[in-house]
Enzyme design. Structure first.
Site, short mmCIF file in Angstrom:
data_model
loop_
_atom_site.label_atom_id
_atom_site.label_comp_id
_atom_site.label_asym_id
_atom_site.label_seq_id
_atom_site.Cartn_x
_atom_site.Cartn_y
_atom_site.Cartn_z
N HIS A 184 -26.90 34.74 71.41
CA HIS A 184 -25.49 34.59 71.41
C HIS A 184 -24.88 35.05 69.98
O HIS A 184 -23.97 34.54 69.65
CB HIS A 184 -25.07 33.10 71.58
N CYS A 189 -14.32 49.56 64.07
CA CYS A 189 -15.48 51.03 64.00
C CYS A 189 -16.76 50.11 63.86
O CYS A 189 -16.87 48.90 64.18
CB CYS A 189 -15.16 51.29 62.33
N CYS A 209 -12.68 50.45 57.28
CA CYS A 209 -11.48 51.03 58.12
C CYS A 209 -10.21 50.24 58.21
O CYS A 209 -8.94 50.72 58.67
CB CYS A 209 -11.89 51.27 59.51
N GLY A 231 -34.00 21.38 73.64
CA GLY A 231 -32.66 21.06 73.07
C GLY A 231 -31.23 21.87 73.59
O GLY A 231 -30.51 22.20 72.98
N SER A 254 -28.68 21.89 77.00
CA SER A 254 -28.39 21.21 78.14
C SER A 254 -28.35 22.17 79.60
O SER A 254 -28.05 21.39 80.65
CB SER A 254 -26.69 20.80 78.24
C1 BV8 Z 1 -20.77 36.10 80.64
C2 BV8 Z 1 -21.57 31.39 71.09
C3 BV8 Z 1 -20.26 37.71 81.94
C4 BV8 Z 1 -20.22 30.66 70.72
C5 BV8 Z 1 -21.91 30.47 73.36
C6 BV8 Z 1 -16.02 31.60 84.12
C7 BV8 Z 1 -15.83 32.95 83.77
C8 BV8 Z 1 -16.66 33.76 83.17
C9 BV8 Z 1 -18.01 33.45 82.60
C10 BV8 Z 1 -18.28 32.05 83.30
C11 BV8 Z 1 -17.39 31.29 84.15
N1 BV8 Z 1 -18.01 30.21 84.60
C12 BV8 Z 1 -19.29 30.32 84.00
C13 BV8 Z 1 -19.28 31.41 83.22
C14 BV8 Z 1 -20.58 31.70 82.58
C15 BV8 Z 1 -20.52 31.54 81.08
C16 BV8 Z 1 -20.90 29.97 81.26
O1 BV8 Z 1 -22.08 29.74 81.28
N2 BV8 Z 1 -19.99 28.95 80.92
C17 BV8 Z 1 -20.40 27.63 81.08
C18 BV8 Z 1 -19.49 26.77 80.19
C19 BV8 Z 1 -20.56 27.13 82.39
N3 BV8 Z 1 -21.28 32.17 80.34
C20 BV8 Z 1 -20.57 33.37 79.72
O2 BV8 Z 1 -19.45 33.28 79.56
C21 BV8 Z 1 -21.52 34.19 79.23
N4 BV8 Z 1 -21.17 35.52 79.12
O3 BV8 Z 1 -21.26 35.32 81.53
O4 BV8 Z 1 -20.27 37.21 80.62
C22 BV8 Z 1 -20.16 39.25 81.72
C23 BV8 Z 1 -21.11 40.05 82.27
C24 BV8 Z 1 -21.13 41.50 81.82
C25 BV8 Z 1 -20.14 41.86 81.16
C26 BV8 Z 1 -19.06 41.32 80.81
C27 BV8 Z 1 -18.95 39.68 80.87
C28 BV8 Z 1 -21.62 33.95 77.38
C29 BV8 Z 1 -22.21 32.81 77.14
C30 BV8 Z 1 -22.38 32.77 75.75
C31 BV8 Z 1 -21.29 31.75 75.18
N5 BV8 Z 1 -21.30 31.68 73.89
N6 BV8 Z 1 -22.24 30.50 71.90
C32 BV8 Z 1 -20.38 29.74 69.56
O5 BV8 Z 1 -21.48 29.30 69.33
O6 BV8 Z 1 -19.52 29.73 68.95
S1 BV8 Z 1 -22.71 29.28 74.25
C33 BV8 Z 1 -22.89 27.86 73.48
O7 BV8 Z 1 -23.24 27.09 74.34
C34 BV8 Z 1 -23.86 27.87 72.26
O8 BV8 Z 1 -24.63 29.13 72.15
C35 BV8 Z 1 -25.00 26.91 72.73
O9 BV8 Z 1 -26.14 26.80 72.10
C36 BV8 Z 1 -24.88 27.20 74.16
C37 BV8 Z 1 -25.33 26.28 75.00
O10 BV8 Z 1 -25.35 24.78 74.81
P1 BV8 Z 1 -26.67 24.11 74.36
O11 BV8 Z 1 -27.21 24.83 73.22
O12 BV8 Z 1 -27.40 24.00 75.29
O13 BV8 Z 1 -25.92 22.89 73.52
P2 BV8 Z 1 -25.57 21.50 74.26
O14 BV8 Z 1 -24.56 20.66 73.19
O15 BV8 Z 1 -24.83 21.91 75.42
O16 BV8 Z 1 -26.77 20.70 74.65
C38 BV8 Z 1 -27.66 20.17 73.66
C39 BV8 Z 1 -28.65 19.38 74.18
O17 BV8 Z 1 -29.67 19.10 73.04
C40 BV8 Z 1 -28.37 18.30 75.04
O18 BV8 Z 1 -29.26 18.41 76.27
C41 BV8 Z 1 -28.97 17.26 74.37
O19 BV8 Z 1 -29.57 16.25 75.11
C42 BV8 Z 1 -29.99 17.92 73.49
N7 BV8 Z 1 -30.09 17.20 71.99
C43 BV8 Z 1 -29.37 16.80 71.18
N8 BV8 Z 1 -30.15 16.42 70.17
C44 BV8 Z 1 -31.37 16.61 70.46
C45 BV8 Z 1 -31.61 17.07 71.85
N9 BV8 Z 1 -32.72 17.47 72.23
C46 BV8 Z 1 -33.75 17.31 71.26
N10 BV8 Z 1 -33.80 16.69 70.09
C47 BV8 Z 1 -32.54 16.35 69.56
N11 BV8 Z 1 -32.53 15.66 68.35
#
Ligand code: BV8
Length: 256
Positions: free
Chosen positions: A131, A142, A162, A199, A201
């Site tokens: 990501h 550019c 640019c 780590g 979800s």
């Molecule tokens: C795509 C950068 C298509 C941003 C991120 C409707 C329309 C369009 C797309 C979609 C849609 N519905 C679904 C989608 C797909 C969408 C998607 O998946 N949405 C989700 C919300 C359902 N995906 C996309 O849009 C992707 N692109 O589909 O494009 C396409 C294809 C071709 C051509 C054109 C288009 C792009 C997805 C990327 C988004 N960008 N990051 C930023 O960071 O600012 S995603 C973002 O979520 C982060 O990267 C993050 O890492 C990621 C996932 O979250 P997690 O890392 O899992 O974090 P979370 O908080 O959820 O969980 C933490 C976990 O850790 C928990 O389980 C917790 O229990 C655990 N934890 C906490 N503490 C600890 C621990 N575990 C161990 N030890 C600890 N101490």
């Protein structure tokens, strides 16, 4: 919300089983999410209510939000970039760097959804950043891409070459992942015999789909998390506790 971290006890038997799966694997692949950086003080996405200034991340981290209100989106990213100035890798990041060192980059692949750069800061050499990365910016006019570290940027930074508006070099929702990185991540999930999911979800796709790929190709799958997730049904083994405590114990069990 999660239990306080001290409530978690991962027994030695489970760690021995996980170590045996790692030892029995010719190739190991790891997928990390925001949870691996939580003990470094980097907020996870859904741990809180997933809100920033009252906005859901999924609403701010999109090309449409940037089009509509680039100042708001830059405020979101500048705040997170500033936050990186005071965070450091935790023992979980270092344990994964040690595992890469031990297995070598031929046998080990680290795929991360995180954009905080902490795996590389901990010494991991070969990190597939699905990501993007908060330190990098890219021009909307550019091909210029720059690593600007955590230096403060203007509210609306512009390209020195640019003059066009810069954007974070981050994959937003509704944007495609970098092709080469994604292909390498899929290949790693296919070819590994042990896939460790740490780590995350497992909500965001296509990243979470790597778990299904690994499962389909017969890998043993280990989940390290504070709690079960949407992907827990795919797991051969779950180690539930803080990854910053579990990973060093697991890597240590692999022996010298
Ligand atoms: C795509 C950068 C298509 C941003 C991120 C409707 C329309 C369009 C797309 C979609 C849609 N519905 C679904 C989608 C797909 C969408 C998607 O998946 N949405 C989700 C919300 C359902 N995906 C996309 O849009 C992707 N692109 O589909 O494009 C396409 C294809 C071709 C051509 C054109 C288009 C792009 C997805 C990327 C988004 N960008 N990051 C930023 O960071 O600012 S995603 C973002 O979520 C982060 O990267 C993050 O890492 C990621 C996932 O979250 P997690 O890392 O899992 O974090 P979370 O908080 O959820 O969980 C933490 C976990 O850790 C928990 O389980 C917790 O229990 C655990 N934890 C906490 N503490 C600890 C621990 N575990 C161990 N030890 C600890 N101490």
């Amino acid at each position: 919300m999660h239990h306080p971290i001290e409530d978690y006890v991962v027994d030695d038997k489970a760690l021995d089983r996980a170590a045996a799966m790692l030892r029995g694997a010719e190739r190991v692949a790891v997928l990390t999410g925001a949870g691996v950086s939580a003990e470094s003080g980097v907020p996870t996405f859904r741990g809180t209510d997933g809100l920033w200034e009252g906005h859901h991340v999924e609403e701010v981290a999109t090309p449409f939000a940037f089009e509509r209100d680039p100042k708001l989106v830059w405020r979101f990213y500048n705040a997170r970039r500033a936050g990186l100035r005071t965070v450091h890798p935790n023992p979980g990041h270092f344990a994964l760097a040690a595992l890469e060192n031990r297995l070598g980059t031929e046998r080990f692949a680290l795929v991360t959804q995180n954009v905080d750069g902490l795996h590389k800061a901990a010494g991991s050499k070969h990190v597939l950043e699905l990501h993007g990365n908060l330190a990098r910016v890219r021009c909307t006019g550019c091909p210029k891409i720059e690593d600007r570290g955590t230096e403060p940027l203007d509210d609306l930074p512009h390209c020195s070459a640019c003059g066009h508006l810069l954007r974070p070099d981050i994959v937003w929702f509704h944007e495609a992942l970098p092709e080469g990185t994604w292909a390498a991540a899929e290949d790693a999930a296919r070819r590994c015999q042990c896939f460790v999911v740490i780590g995350t979800s497992a909500i965001v796709y296509p990243a979470a789909g790597l778990i299904e790929v690994a499962e389909e190709y017969g890998a043993r799958i280990i989940e390290i998390n504070l709690a079960t997730t949407d992907a827990s049904h795919s797991m051969d083994l779950g180690l539930y506790g803080p990854s910053g405590q579990i990973l060093p114990r697991l890597v240590e069990r692999l022996g010298s």
